[in-house]
Design a protein around this motif. Sequence first.
Motif, PDB file in Angstrom:
ATOM      1  N   ALA A  22       0.837  -1.205   0.000  1.00 19.32           N
ATOM      2  CA  ALA A  22       0.000   0.000   0.000  1.00 19.32           C
ATOM      3  C   ALA A  22       0.867   1.249   0.000  1.00 19.32           C
ATOM      4  O   ALA A  22       0.556   2.230  -0.688  1.00 19.32           O
ATOM      5  CB  ALA A  22      -0.928   0.002   1.213  1.00 19.32           C
ATOM      6  N   PHE A  23       1.955   1.226   0.760  1.00 23.54           N
ATOM      7  CA  PHE A  23       2.862   2.369   0.786  1.00 23.54           C
ATOM      8  C   PHE A  23       3.481   2.602  -0.588  1.00 23.54           C
ATOM      9  O   PHE A  23       3.590   3.736  -1.053  1.00 23.54           O
ATOM     10  CB  PHE A  23       3.964   2.164   1.831  1.00 23.54           C
ATOM     11  CG  PHE A  23       4.942   3.297   1.896  1.00 23.54           C
ATOM     12  CD1 PHE A  23       4.584   4.508   2.466  1.00 23.54           C
ATOM     13  CD2 PHE A  23       6.219   3.163   1.365  1.00 23.54           C
ATOM     14  CE1 PHE A  23       5.474   5.560   2.517  1.00 23.54           C
ATOM     15  CE2 PHE A  23       7.111   4.217   1.409  1.00 23.54           C
ATOM     16  CZ  PHE A  23       6.747   5.411   1.987  1.00 23.54           C
ATOM     17  N   GLY A  24       3.882   1.512  -1.257  1.00 25.15           N
ATOM     18  CA  GLY A  24       4.442   1.626  -2.608  1.00 25.15           C
ATOM     19  C   GLY A  24       3.433   2.206  -3.585  1.00 25.15           C
ATOM     20  O   GLY A  24       3.763   3.077  -4.396  1.00 25.15           O
ATOM     21  N   ALA A  25       2.199   1.725  -3.521  1.00 23.24           N
ATOM     22  CA  ALA A  25       1.145   2.237  -4.408  1.00 23.24           C
ATOM     23  C   ALA A  25       0.854   3.702  -4.112  1.00 23.24           C
ATOM     24  O   ALA A  25       0.663   4.512  -5.030  1.00 23.24           O
ATOM     25  CB  ALA A  25      -0.124   1.404  -4.247  1.00 23.24           C
ATOM     26  N   THR A  26       0.838   4.053  -2.833  1.00 23.26           N
ATOM     27  CA  THR A  26       0.582   5.446  -2.446  1.00 23.26           C
ATOM     28  C   THR A  26       1.709   6.348  -2.936  1.00 23.26           C
ATOM     29  O   THR A  26       1.457   7.431  -3.475  1.00 23.26           O
ATOM     30  CB  THR A  26       0.435   5.559  -0.918  1.00 23.26           C
ATOM     31  OG1 THR A  26      -0.640   4.726  -0.501  1.00 23.26           O
ATOM     32  CG2 THR A  26       0.157   6.983  -0.490  1.00 23.26           C
ATOM     33  N   SER A  27       2.932   5.897  -2.764  1.00 22.38           N
ATOM     34  CA  SER A  27       4.084   6.678  -3.208  1.00 22.38           C
ATOM     35  C   SER A  27       4.029   6.921  -4.718  1.00 22.38           C
ATOM     36  O   SER A  27       4.231   8.046  -5.187  1.00 22.38           O
ATOM     37  CB  SER A  27       5.374   5.945  -2.842  1.00 22.38           C
ATOM     38  OG  SER A  27       6.496   6.630  -3.321  1.00 22.38           O
ATOM     39  N   LYS A  28       3.739   5.883  -5.474  1.00 18.64           N
ATOM     40  CA  LYS A  28       3.635   6.008  -6.932  1.00 18.64           C
ATOM     41  C   LYS A  28       2.505   6.963  -7.318  1.00 18.64           C
ATOM     42  O   LYS A  28       2.669   7.813  -8.193  1.00 18.64           O
ATOM     43  CB  LYS A  28       3.401   4.629  -7.544  1.00 18.64           C
ATOM     44  CG  LYS A  28       3.339   4.628  -9.042  1.00 18.64           C
ATOM     45  CD  LYS A  28       3.097   3.223  -9.574  1.00 18.64           C
ATOM     46  CE  LYS A  28       2.887   3.256 -11.074  1.00 18.64           C
ATOM     47  NZ  LYS A  28       2.510   1.950 -11.600  1.00 18.64           N
ATOM     48  N   GLY A  29       1.359   6.816  -6.649  1.00 14.86           N
ATOM     49  CA  GLY A  29       0.218   7.688  -6.957  1.00 14.86           C
ATOM     50  C   GLY A  29       0.496   9.139  -6.633  1.00 14.86           C
ATOM     51  O   GLY A  29       0.136  10.035  -7.404  1.00 14.86           O
ATOM     52  N   VAL A  30       1.153   9.384  -5.514  1.00 16.49           N
ATOM     53  CA  VAL A  30       1.480  10.765  -5.129  1.00 16.49           C
ATOM     54  C   VAL A  30       2.479  11.370  -6.115  1.00 16.49           C
ATOM     55  O   VAL A  30       2.367  12.548  -6.468  1.00 16.49           O
ATOM     56  CB  VAL A  30       2.007  10.812  -3.676  1.00 16.49           C
ATOM     57  CG1 VAL A  30       2.602  12.164  -3.346  1.00 16.49           C
ATOM     58  CG2 VAL A  30       0.890  10.481  -2.706  1.00 16.49           C
ATOM     59  N   GLN A  31       3.424  10.576  -6.572  1.00 19.60           N
ATOM     60  CA  GLN A  31       4.371  11.068  -7.578  1.00 19.60           C
ATOM     61  C   GLN A  31       3.648  11.441  -8.868  1.00 19.60           C
ATOM     62  O   GLN A  31       3.927  12.488  -9.470  1.00 19.60           O
ATOM     63  CB  GLN A  31       5.439  10.017  -7.872  1.00 19.60           C
ATOM     64  CG  GLN A  31       6.472   9.866  -6.798  1.00 19.60           C
ATOM     65  CD  GLN A  31       7.469   8.752  -7.108  1.00 19.60           C
ATOM     66  OE1 GLN A  31       7.165   7.832  -7.867  1.00 19.60           O
ATOM     67  NE2 GLN A  31       8.631   8.837  -6.505  1.00 19.60           N
ATOM     68  N   THR A  32       2.719  10.602  -9.287  1.00 24.26           N
ATOM     69  CA  THR A  32       1.944  10.890 -10.500  1.00 24.26           C
ATOM     70  C   THR A  32       1.153  12.185 -10.344  1.00 24.26           C
ATOM     71  O   THR A  32       1.116  13.022 -11.248  1.00 24.26           O
ATOM     72  CB  THR A  32       0.987   9.719 -10.811  1.00 24.26           C
ATOM     73  OG1 THR A  32       1.752   8.526 -10.960  1.00 24.26           O
ATOM     74  CG2 THR A  32       0.182   9.974 -12.066  1.00 24.26           C
ATOM     75  N   ILE A  33       0.537  12.353  -9.189  1.00 26.80           N
ATOM     76  CA  ILE A  33      -0.237  13.572  -8.925  1.00 26.80           C
ATOM     77  C   ILE A  33       0.671  14.798  -8.907  1.00 26.80           C
ATOM     78  O   ILE A  33       0.317  15.846  -9.455  1.00 26.80           O
ATOM     79  CB  ILE A  33      -1.020  13.426  -7.607  1.00 26.80           C
ATOM     80  CG1 ILE A  33      -2.149  12.404  -7.796  1.00 26.80           C
ATOM     81  CG2 ILE A  33      -1.574  14.761  -7.123  1.00 26.80           C
ATOM     82  CD1 ILE A  33      -2.818  11.962  -6.518  1.00 26.80           C
ATOM     83  N   ALA A  34       1.853  14.682  -8.311  1.00 27.10           N
ATOM     84  CA  ALA A  34       2.792  15.811  -8.257  1.00 27.10           C
ATOM     85  C   ALA A  34       3.254  16.206  -9.653  1.00 27.10           C
ATOM     86  O   ALA A  34       3.320  17.404  -9.977  1.00 27.10           O
ATOM     87  CB  ALA A  34       3.984  15.458  -7.378  1.00 27.10           C
ATOM     88  N   VAL A  35       3.557  15.219 -10.484  1.00 24.74           N
ATOM     89  CA  VAL A  35       3.986  15.514 -11.860  1.00 24.74           C
ATOM     90  C   VAL A  35       2.855  16.192 -12.624  1.00 24.74           C
ATOM     91  O   VAL A  35       3.073  17.186 -13.332  1.00 24.74           O
ATOM     92  CB  VAL A  35       4.448  14.222 -12.575  1.00 24.74           C
ATOM     93  CG1 VAL A  35       4.595  14.434 -14.072  1.00 24.74           C
ATOM     94  CG2 VAL A  35       5.754  13.721 -11.976  1.00 24.74           C
ATOM     95  N   GLU A  36       1.651  15.664 -12.479  1.00 16.13           N
ATOM     96  CA  GLU A  36       0.493  16.237 -13.179  1.00 16.13           C
ATOM     97  C   GLU A  36       0.232  17.668 -12.714  1.00 16.13           C
ATOM     98  O   GLU A  36      -0.069  18.547 -13.528  1.00 16.13           O
ATOM     99  CB  GLU A  36      -0.738  15.364 -12.935  1.00 16.13           C
ATOM    100  CG  GLU A  36      -1.948  15.767 -13.730  1.00 16.13           C
ATOM    101  CD  GLU A  36      -1.733  15.664 -15.233  1.00 16.13           C
ATOM    102  OE1 GLU A  36      -2.218  16.573 -15.952  1.00 16.13           O
ATOM    103  OE2 GLU A  36      -1.087  14.722 -15.689  1.00 16.13           O
TER     104      GLU A  36
END
Length: 115
Positions: A22-36
Motif C-alpha cells: 500500500a505504501f508503494g502504491a501510495t508513493s507512486k500515486g502521489v508522484q503521478t499527482i505531483a507531476v500532473e
Amino acid sequence: MIQQFETFQKASKENVDAALKAFGATSKGVQTIAVETSDYAKKSFEASTATLEKLAGVKTFDKALEIQADYVKTAFEGAVAQMTKMGELYQALAKDAYKPFEGIVAKAVPAAPKA
C-alpha cells in the motif's frame, strides 16, 4: 499454543506485506499527482504569459476584452478538465492503496448470510 503463535505470526507478516504494498502504491500515486500538478502549473503560467504579451500589443479596448475573454474561457475549461483528471488520479490512488488490504479485510469480516 505454538499453533496460535504461528497463526499470529503469519497474520502479522501478511499485514506488514500489505502495508508495504500500500505504501508503494501510495508513493507512486502521489508522484503521478505531483507531476500532473506541476505540468498543469507550467501550462497555466505559459498561457497567462502569452495572454499578457498579446494584451501588451493591443491597440483597442475591444480587442483587449476579446483576448481576455478568450483567456478566461480557455483557463476555465482547462481548470475543469484538470480537476476531473486530478479526481480520477486520487480515485485511482485510493483504490491502489486499498487493494493490498482486500484479502485481509475479507478474512476479518464474516460473510453476510445469503437470503
